[in-house]
Design a protein around this motif. Structure first.
Motif, PDB file in Angstrom:
ATOM      1  N   GLU A  51       0.552  -1.248   0.124  1.00 40.11           N
ATOM      2  CA  GLU A  51       0.370  -0.461   0.170  1.00 40.11           C
ATOM      3  C   GLU A  51       0.640   1.057   0.233  1.00 40.11           C
ATOM      4  O   GLU A  51       2.079   1.387   0.521  1.00 40.11           O
ATOM      5  CB  GLU A  51      -0.804  -0.164   1.396  1.00 40.11           C
ATOM      6  N   ALA A 110       0.622   5.101   0.043  1.00 39.29           N
ATOM      7  CA  ALA A 110      -0.549   6.674   0.056  1.00 39.29           C
ATOM      8  C   ALA A 110       0.029   7.958   0.430  1.00 39.29           C
ATOM      9  O   ALA A 110       1.645   7.738   1.239  1.00 39.29           O
ATOM     10  CB  ALA A 110      -0.812   6.594   1.279  1.00 39.29           C
ATOM     11  N   GLU A 168      -0.736  11.421   2.138  1.00 40.64           N
ATOM     12  CA  GLU A 168      -1.517  12.811   2.638  1.00 40.64           C
ATOM     13  C   GLU A 168      -1.227  14.214   2.840  1.00 40.64           C
ATOM     14  O   GLU A 168      -0.554  14.103   3.832  1.00 40.64           O
ATOM     15  CB  GLU A 168      -1.768  11.928   3.893  1.00 40.64           C
ATOM     16  N   GLU A 189      -6.713  12.825   0.761  1.00 35.93           N
ATOM     17  CA  GLU A 189      -5.391  11.522   0.917  1.00 35.93           C
ATOM     18  C   GLU A 189      -5.604  11.031  -0.186  1.00 35.93           C
ATOM     19  O   GLU A 189      -6.675  10.934  -0.912  1.00 35.93           O
ATOM     20  CB  GLU A 189      -5.745  10.389   2.444  1.00 35.93           C
ATOM     21  N   THR A 193      -4.124   7.134  -2.024  1.00 34.40           N
ATOM     22  CA  THR A 193      -3.845   5.764  -1.650  1.00 34.40           C
ATOM     23  C   THR A 193      -4.082   4.944  -3.321  1.00 34.40           C
ATOM     24  O   THR A 193      -4.072   4.488  -3.505  1.00 34.40           O
ATOM     25  CB  THR A 193      -4.624   4.761  -0.424  1.00 34.40           C
ATOM     26  N   ARG A 200      -3.264   0.280  -3.517  1.00 32.82           N
ATOM     27  CA  ARG A 200      -2.856  -1.272  -2.897  1.00 32.82           C
ATOM     28  C   ARG A 200      -2.917  -1.834  -3.802  1.00 32.82           C
ATOM     29  O   ARG A 200      -3.594  -2.061  -4.992  1.00 32.82           O
ATOM     30  CB  ARG A 200      -3.755  -1.272  -1.876  1.00 32.82           C
ATOM     31  N   THR A 217      -7.563   4.796  -4.306  1.00 33.19           N
ATOM     32  CA  THR A 217      -8.757   5.855  -3.492  1.00 33.19           C
ATOM     33  C   THR A 217      -8.404   7.459  -3.544  1.00 33.19           C
ATOM     34  O   THR A 217      -7.371   7.901  -3.581  1.00 33.19           O
ATOM     35  CB  THR A 217      -8.337   4.906  -1.695  1.00 33.19           C
ATOM     36  N   GLY A 222       2.597  -1.026   4.633  1.00 29.81           N
ATOM     37  CA  GLY A 222       2.649   0.330   3.825  1.00 29.81           C
ATOM     38  C   GLY A 222       3.696   0.953   3.729  1.00 29.81           C
ATOM     39  O   GLY A 222       4.580   0.909   4.864  1.00 29.81           O
ATOM     40  N   ASN A 263       3.532   5.889   3.706  1.00 26.19           N
ATOM     41  CA  ASN A 263       3.087   6.656   3.596  1.00 26.19           C
ATOM     42  C   ASN A 263       3.490   8.261   3.765  1.00 26.19           C
ATOM     43  O   ASN A 263       4.134   7.754   4.643  1.00 26.19           O
ATOM     44  CB  ASN A 263       1.862   6.584   4.908  1.00 26.19           C
TER      45      ASN A 263
END
Length: 313
Positions: free
Chosen positions: A29, A31, A33, A47, A49, A51, A63, A306, A308
């Motif tokens: 994942e 992401a 933000e 945000e 993302t 995946r 997303t 993940g 981020n």
């Protein structure tokens, strides 16, 4: 914290996940933000993302979302606070091929003729991979307790509502080929399964012919497996514990997230562990590992690593 250390931790987390991924699914994942302060105690976050699933070979979803949070209360010593938030997300989700098995029952002709018994495999329906759109909204309230500069404890309760839009993937039906299956000496059939309909009284497809007009096959019995619109509401409870390591720009954290369906059957746990690396006052990177306990329309059962990136603007 150097780039070499960050890469080493990510590789280690991936290795652990791959070790467990023999029976469960595994994915990544990514992401990003962004968060900005609108007023005192009021923040806006956006945000995006991406995946993967199927052992990281297929993209699972994209997303895009936005949320607003408002601090409701903060104690004089700033050790305890509560916050409310609401947000919306648009999801493009990818579903892998689905197969539904079919079995003979007492009323089937081939059972009455003695070729099969009730409960034997009759065939299966295979639905192709497909994309599906989803709109998801949520409202949450959380409480945070920070007894000192190192430890932080957070409890978050979320009501999440998802609307699934209609999708029409192609479906192929495989059944016992009554004409080409082998008839055994004991009177039963060694079944050959083909994606055709063989009952001439109900067959609606077109025969495939050669240049002389001889039938050489039949058109695949394909239709659309229409996935109707549906709405699902979920209650999620999440507990997070974090610790700020003294002398390092790192916060380690762990969380347990439980979700149950309010208008459908759902029972899922998510366990997450990782760390936040503070690049500077406005930029932060998080690395984490997560395990999901159940398969559903939202995500695969299994392991996820993940990354981020979070920034303030």
């Amino acid at each position: 914290m150097t780039q070499r250390t960050i890469i080493a931790v990510l590789v280690a987390m991936t290795a652990i996940s791959n070790a467990f991924a023999q029976s469960d699914d595994f994915g990544y994942e990514l992401a990003a933000e962004g968060e900005t302060k609108l007023a005192k105690g009021l923040k806006l976050a956006v945000e995006g993302t991406m995946r993967t699933q199927d052992d990281a070979k297929k993209i699972d979803r994209f997303t895009l979302g936005a949320a607003i949070s408002k601090r409701l209360y903060q104690s004089a010593d700033k050790k305890f606070s509560t916050k409310a938030s609401t947000g919306v997300e648009w999801l493009w989700t990818y579903r892998l091929s689905e197969t539904v098995m079919k079995y003979f029952d007492d009323n089937d002709d081939l059972v009455n003729y003695g070729f099969f018994e009730a409960g034997d495999i009759k065939g299966w329906n295979t639905t192709d991979n497909y994309w599906r759109n989803r709109l998801r909204a949520n409202a949450a309230i959380s409480a945070n307790y920070t007894p000192n500069k190192r430890w932080s404890f957070t409890l978050k309760e979320t009501v999440q509502h998802a609307h699934y839009y209609t999708a029409t993937p192609t479906r192929t039906k495989y059944r016992v080929d009554e004409y080409n299956s082998e008839l055994l000496d004991d009177g039963t059939i060694n079944p050959l399964y083909s994606p055709y309909t063989y009952d001439d009284n109900t067959y609606t497809g077109d025969d495939n012919t050669d240049s002389d007009g001889n039938v050489i096959g039949r058109t695949l019995n394909q239709d659309t497996d229409r996935k109707q619109r549906k709405d699902r509401t979920t209650l999620r409870s999440k507990v997070t514990v974090s610790y700020d390591i003294k002398g390092f720009p790192i916060d380690i954290f762990a969380s347990a997230d439980y979700g149950c369906g309010l208008n459908y059957t759902a029972n899922k746990w998510k366990f997450t562990a990782g760390y936040d690396y503070k690049i500077n006052k406005t930029n932060k990177i998080s690395l984490y590992y997560r395990y999901n306990t159940n398969d559903d329309d939202d995500e695969q059962n299994g392991h996820l690593v993940g990354l981020n990136y979070k920034f303030e603007f």
